[in-house]
Design a protein around this motif. Sequence first.
Motif, PDB file in Angstrom:
ATOM      1  N   ILE A   3      37.296  13.646  45.549  1.00  0.00           N
ATOM      2  CA  ILE A   3      37.420  12.399  44.798  1.00  0.00           C
ATOM      3  C   ILE A   3      36.079  12.016  44.184  1.00  0.00           C
ATOM      4  CG2 ILE A   3      37.916   9.932  44.993  1.00  0.00           C
ATOM      5  CD1 ILE A   3      39.942  10.599  47.152  1.00  0.00           C
ATOM      6  N   GLU A   4      34.998  12.199  44.941  1.00  0.00           N
ATOM      7  CA  GLU A   4      33.667  11.885  44.436  1.00  0.00           C
ATOM      8  C   GLU A   4      33.308  12.797  43.265  1.00  0.00           C
ATOM      9  OE1 GLU A   4      29.977  10.033  44.077  1.00  0.00           O
ATOM     10  OE2 GLU A   4      31.829   9.448  45.108  1.00  0.00           O
ATOM     11  N   THR A   5      33.695  14.068  43.364  1.00  0.00           N
ATOM     12  CA  THR A   5      33.426  15.018  42.283  1.00  0.00           C
ATOM     13  C   THR A   5      34.161  14.609  41.010  1.00  0.00           C
ATOM     14  OG1 THR A   5      33.154  16.807  43.888  1.00  0.00           O
ATOM     15  CG2 THR A   5      33.544  17.437  41.600  1.00  0.00           C
ATOM     16  N   VAL A   6      35.410  14.190  41.159  1.00  0.00           N
ATOM     17  CA  VAL A   6      36.200  13.736  40.008  1.00  0.00           C
ATOM     18  C   VAL A   6      35.577  12.487  39.403  1.00  0.00           C
ATOM     19  CG1 VAL A   6      38.438  12.834  39.283  1.00  0.00           C
ATOM     20  CG2 VAL A   6      38.335  14.771  40.852  1.00  0.00           C
ATOM     21  N   ARG A   7      35.105  11.570  40.272  1.00  0.00           N
ATOM     22  CA  ARG A   7      34.490  10.336  39.773  1.00  0.00           C
ATOM     23  C   ARG A   7      33.233  10.637  38.961  1.00  0.00           C
ATOM     24  NH1 ARG A   7      30.533   7.046  40.645  1.00  0.00           N
ATOM     25  NH2 ARG A   7      29.692   8.333  42.334  1.00  0.00           N
ATOM     26  N   LEU A   8      32.435  11.565  39.437  1.00  0.00           N
ATOM     27  CA  LEU A   8      31.237  11.951  38.711  1.00  0.00           C
ATOM     28  C   LEU A   8      31.575  12.563  37.355  1.00  0.00           C
ATOM     29  CD1 LEU A   8      29.119  13.493  41.630  1.00  0.00           C
ATOM     30  CD2 LEU A   8      28.671  11.339  40.421  1.00  0.00           C
ATOM     31  N   ALA A   9      32.649  13.365  37.327  1.00  0.00           N
ATOM     32  CA  ALA A   9      33.077  13.982  36.066  1.00  0.00           C
ATOM     33  C   ALA A   9      33.505  12.923  35.059  1.00  0.00           C
ATOM     34  CB  ALA A   9      34.216  14.961  36.323  1.00  0.00           C
ATOM     35  N   LEU A  10      34.249  11.929  35.527  1.00  0.00           N
ATOM     36  CA  LEU A  10      34.706  10.861  34.632  1.00  0.00           C
ATOM     37  C   LEU A  10      33.542  10.009  34.149  1.00  0.00           C
ATOM     38  CD1 LEU A  10      37.964   9.736  36.503  1.00  0.00           C
ATOM     39  CD2 LEU A  10      37.779  11.172  34.469  1.00  0.00           C
ATOM     40  N   ASP A  11      32.566   9.772  35.026  1.00  0.00           N
ATOM     41  CA  ASP A  11      31.383   9.010  34.619  1.00  0.00           C
ATOM     42  C   ASP A  11      30.610   9.752  33.534  1.00  0.00           C
ATOM     43  OD1 ASP A  11      31.944   6.982  36.373  1.00  0.00           O
ATOM     44  OD2 ASP A  11      30.590   7.691  37.962  1.00  0.00           O
ATOM     45  N   ALA A  12      30.529  11.084  33.672  1.00  0.00           N
ATOM     46  CA  ALA A  12      29.819  11.879  32.669  1.00  0.00           C
ATOM     47  C   ALA A  12      30.524  11.819  31.314  1.00  0.00           C
ATOM     48  CB  ALA A  12      29.701  13.319  33.144  1.00  0.00           C
ATOM     49  N   ILE A  13      31.856  11.837  31.339  1.00  0.00           N
ATOM     50  CA  ILE A  13      32.620  11.722  30.089  1.00  0.00           C
ATOM     51  C   ILE A  13      32.392  10.357  29.444  1.00  0.00           C
ATOM     52  CG2 ILE A  13      34.957  11.616  29.127  1.00  0.00           C
ATOM     53  CD1 ILE A  13      35.787  13.696  31.225  1.00  0.00           C
ATOM     54  N   TRP A  14      32.383   9.327  30.258  1.00  0.00           N
ATOM     55  CA  TRP A  14      32.221   7.971  29.742  1.00  0.00           C
ATOM     56  C   TRP A  14      30.824   7.761  29.146  1.00  0.00           C
ATOM     57  CZ3 TRP A  14      35.349   4.268  28.375  1.00  0.00           C
ATOM     58  CH2 TRP A  14      34.851   2.983  28.179  1.00  0.00           C
ATOM     59  N   ARG A  15      29.806   8.385  29.750  1.00  0.00           N
ATOM     60  CA  ARG A  15      28.435   8.228  29.252  1.00  0.00           C
ATOM     61  C   ARG A  15      28.268   8.856  27.868  1.00  0.00           C
ATOM     62  NH1 ARG A  15      26.875   9.755  34.539  1.00  0.00           N
ATOM     63  NH2 ARG A  15      26.293  11.819  33.743  1.00  0.00           N
ATOM     64  N   ASN A  16      29.062   9.871  27.578  1.00  0.00           N
ATOM     65  CA  ASN A  16      29.003  10.543  26.272  1.00  0.00           C
ATOM     66  C   ASN A  16      30.328  10.328  25.527  1.00  0.00           C
ATOM     67  OD1 ASN A  16      26.369  12.281  26.553  1.00  0.00           O
ATOM     68  ND2 ASN A  16      27.494  12.560  28.460  1.00  0.00           N
ATOM     69  N   LEU A  17      30.646   9.045  25.328  1.00  0.00           N
ATOM     70  CA  LEU A  17      31.973   8.688  24.832  1.00  0.00           C
ATOM     71  C   LEU A  17      32.247   9.244  23.446  1.00  0.00           C
ATOM     72  CD1 LEU A  17      34.472   7.154  25.691  1.00  0.00           C
ATOM     73  CD2 LEU A  17      33.547   5.100  24.613  1.00  0.00           C
ATOM     74  N   LEU A  18      31.296   9.111  22.518  1.00  0.00           N
ATOM     75  CA  LEU A  18      31.524   9.576  21.149  1.00  0.00           C
ATOM     76  C   LEU A  18      31.715  11.084  21.107  1.00  0.00           C
ATOM     77  CD1 LEU A  18      31.728   9.042  18.138  1.00  0.00           C
ATOM     78  CD2 LEU A  18      29.217   9.194  17.991  1.00  0.00           C
ATOM     79  N   ARG A  19      30.845  11.798  21.826  1.00  0.00           N
ATOM     80  CA  ARG A  19      30.960  13.249  21.846  1.00  0.00           C
ATOM     81  C   ARG A  19      32.260  13.677  22.508  1.00  0.00           C
ATOM     82  NH1 ARG A  19      25.853  16.043  24.220  1.00  0.00           N
ATOM     83  NH2 ARG A  19      26.762  15.366  26.196  1.00  0.00           N
ATOM     84  N   SER A  20      32.651  12.963  23.545  1.00  0.00           N
ATOM     85  CA  SER A  20      33.916  13.270  24.223  1.00  0.00           C
ATOM     86  C   SER A  20      35.097  13.035  23.281  1.00  0.00           C
ATOM     87  CB  SER A  20      34.066  12.409  25.482  1.00  0.00           C
ATOM     88  OG  SER A  20      33.019  12.652  26.397  1.00  0.00           O
ATOM     89  N   PHE A  21      35.015  11.942  22.497  1.00  0.00           N
ATOM     90  CA  PHE A  21      36.097  11.637  21.562  1.00  0.00           C
ATOM     91  C   PHE A  21      36.251  12.738  20.515  1.00  0.00           C
ATOM     92  CE2 PHE A  21      37.119   9.939  17.336  1.00  0.00           C
ATOM     93  CZ  PHE A  21      38.435   9.555  17.555  1.00  0.00           C
ATOM     94  N   LEU A  22      35.119  13.187  19.970  1.00  0.00           N
ATOM     95  CA  LEU A  22      35.179  14.240  18.955  1.00  0.00           C
ATOM     96  C   LEU A  22      35.717  15.545  19.554  1.00  0.00           C
ATOM     97  CD1 LEU A  22      31.798  13.591  17.099  1.00  0.00           C
ATOM     98  CD2 LEU A  22      34.113  12.995  16.354  1.00  0.00           C
ATOM     99  N   THR A  23      35.391  15.794  20.803  1.00  0.00           N
ATOM    100  CA  THR A  23      35.911  16.997  21.467  1.00  0.00           C
ATOM    101  C   THR A  23      37.415  16.889  21.692  1.00  0.00           C
ATOM    102  OG1 THR A  23      33.793  17.249  22.605  1.00  0.00           O
ATOM    103  CG2 THR A  23      35.660  18.476  23.491  1.00  0.00           C
ATOM    104  N   VAL A  24      37.840  15.713  22.137  1.00  0.00           N
ATOM    105  CA  VAL A  24      39.273  15.483  22.375  1.00  0.00           C
ATOM    106  C   VAL A  24      40.055  15.586  21.078  1.00  0.00           C
ATOM    107  CG1 VAL A  24      40.942  13.675  22.973  1.00  0.00           C
ATOM    108  CG2 VAL A  24      39.012  14.139  24.486  1.00  0.00           C
ATOM    109  N   LEU A  25      39.444  15.186  19.954  1.00  0.00           N
ATOM    110  CA  LEU A  25      40.141  15.158  18.676  1.00  0.00           C
ATOM    111  C   LEU A  25      40.682  16.534  18.293  1.00  0.00           C
ATOM    112  CD1 LEU A  25      40.896  13.265  16.363  1.00  0.00           C
ATOM    113  CD2 LEU A  25      38.753  13.895  15.235  1.00  0.00           C
ATOM    114  N   GLY A  26      39.916  17.583  18.590  1.00  0.00           N
ATOM    115  CA  GLY A  26      40.398  18.934  18.277  1.00  0.00           C
ATOM    116  C   GLY A  26      41.672  19.276  19.027  1.00  0.00           C
ATOM    117  N   ILE A  27      41.731  18.905  20.312  1.00  0.00           N
ATOM    118  CA  ILE A  27      42.944  19.145  21.100  1.00  0.00           C
ATOM    119  C   ILE A  27      44.096  18.292  20.580  1.00  0.00           C
ATOM    120  CG2 ILE A  27      43.952  19.025  23.413  1.00  0.00           C
ATOM    121  CD1 ILE A  27      41.916  21.207  23.158  1.00  0.00           C
ATOM    122  N   VAL A  28      43.807  17.050  20.224  1.00  0.00           N
ATOM    123  CA  VAL A  28      44.849  16.150  19.702  1.00  0.00           C
ATOM    124  C   VAL A  28      45.497  16.740  18.459  1.00  0.00           C
ATOM    125  CG1 VAL A  28      45.278  13.908  18.616  1.00  0.00           C
ATOM    126  CG2 VAL A  28      43.856  14.056  20.656  1.00  0.00           C
TER     127      VAL A  28
END
Length: 401
Positions: A3-28
């Motif tokens: 659970i802690e590992t998952v939380r850290l992963a989500l925090d890392a995604i949130w810290r780089n929100l714009l980059r994460s969004f652009l990455t997700v856009l390709g899958i979308v």
Amino acid sequence: MLIETVRLALDAIWRNLLRSFLTVLGIVIGVASVIALVTIGEATTAEVSAKMSKLGTNILFIRPDAIGPRHTDTEIKRFKIDDVNAIRDQVLGLRAVAPFDQTTATAIFRGQNHSTTVVGTTDDYLMAQNWELASGREFLLSEERGGQTSCLVGATIVKQFFGTFDPVRQQLRIDKIACSVIGVLAGRGQTSSGQDEDDVVLLPISTFQRRFGGTTEIPMMVISIFDGIDGDSIKSKITDLLRERRHITPGRADDFSIADMSSITAAFTSTAILLTGLLASIAAVSLFVGGIGIMNMMLVSVTERTREIGVRLAIGALESQVLIQFLVEAIVLSLLGGTIGIVVGLSLAYGVVWIIGIPFVASLSVITGAFLFSATIGMAFGYFPAMRAAQLDPIDALRKE
């Protein structure tokens, strides 16, 4: 710990929100394209199959063909009305046998013009097509044989010229001939090719031949078989009869073809499925592009977070925990993109089918497959960056700023 590992992963995604969004856009984009194309293709296939099934699977279409690679239309030996009568009289198990010819002409009523399809046939055509009358009557035998100018009109003709009042006994002009409307055909909508089936005027075959065809030849026959009768046996009997009547000697190929509705439906369905699969495969390429985007982002993230990874490894974190953290980041990104892509794809498909007027058909298997495929993309393209992060040397990592 997981659970802690998952939380850290989500925090890392949130810290780089714009980059994460652009990455997700390709899958979308990839998932939405696949979902939309497959859903529209399946909805279209289902609609056409349903319309074809209304005609019944026990219908045969007989056309004359030319023999040889080089020919012209004038070399095609067409049928005669005697061929129609011979099949009706000599082949048992037939519900209806109708001659069929058509052309395009201008219908005129009280100064209004409308281009429509004019069909020459008999009452058997209505029986073969399960086409009922909304009002009026069918052709009389004397009208079919005597070439009288009586006609049946489709619902579109009624709407175009007559509005709400009954067109029966009205005089409708087709090009240069005037015909008396004796009946109105029940509405049927569009054909499988998108043509308005109700935009039609039916004339007795003899009238059509004399006024429009200029010949006694018939380009096609429509035959309906009684339920429970073997269609292959009927086709064999008709083939033998026509070969005899057309003087085709043994060893020579038929100069006509017989197609049944079930084979036509099967051919269309297989073609539609093939085209849908081809388009979906092309759209799926964008999923791989999205996967490459995930891998690129994760590699950049590993480079940027080298010191963080080194600290974690130095204080006792296991390589497997670092591996799982980066894998979770990649999978979360791809699943988020897959979920949004499914919603967007279904919305696009619904809008398209609503515009073209066909029922919306959502395939659970396609949705599930797209979701699982997006997760697989995240895992596959996120594994290499995750392994790279897990295999970093803590001392080297701590030296890097």
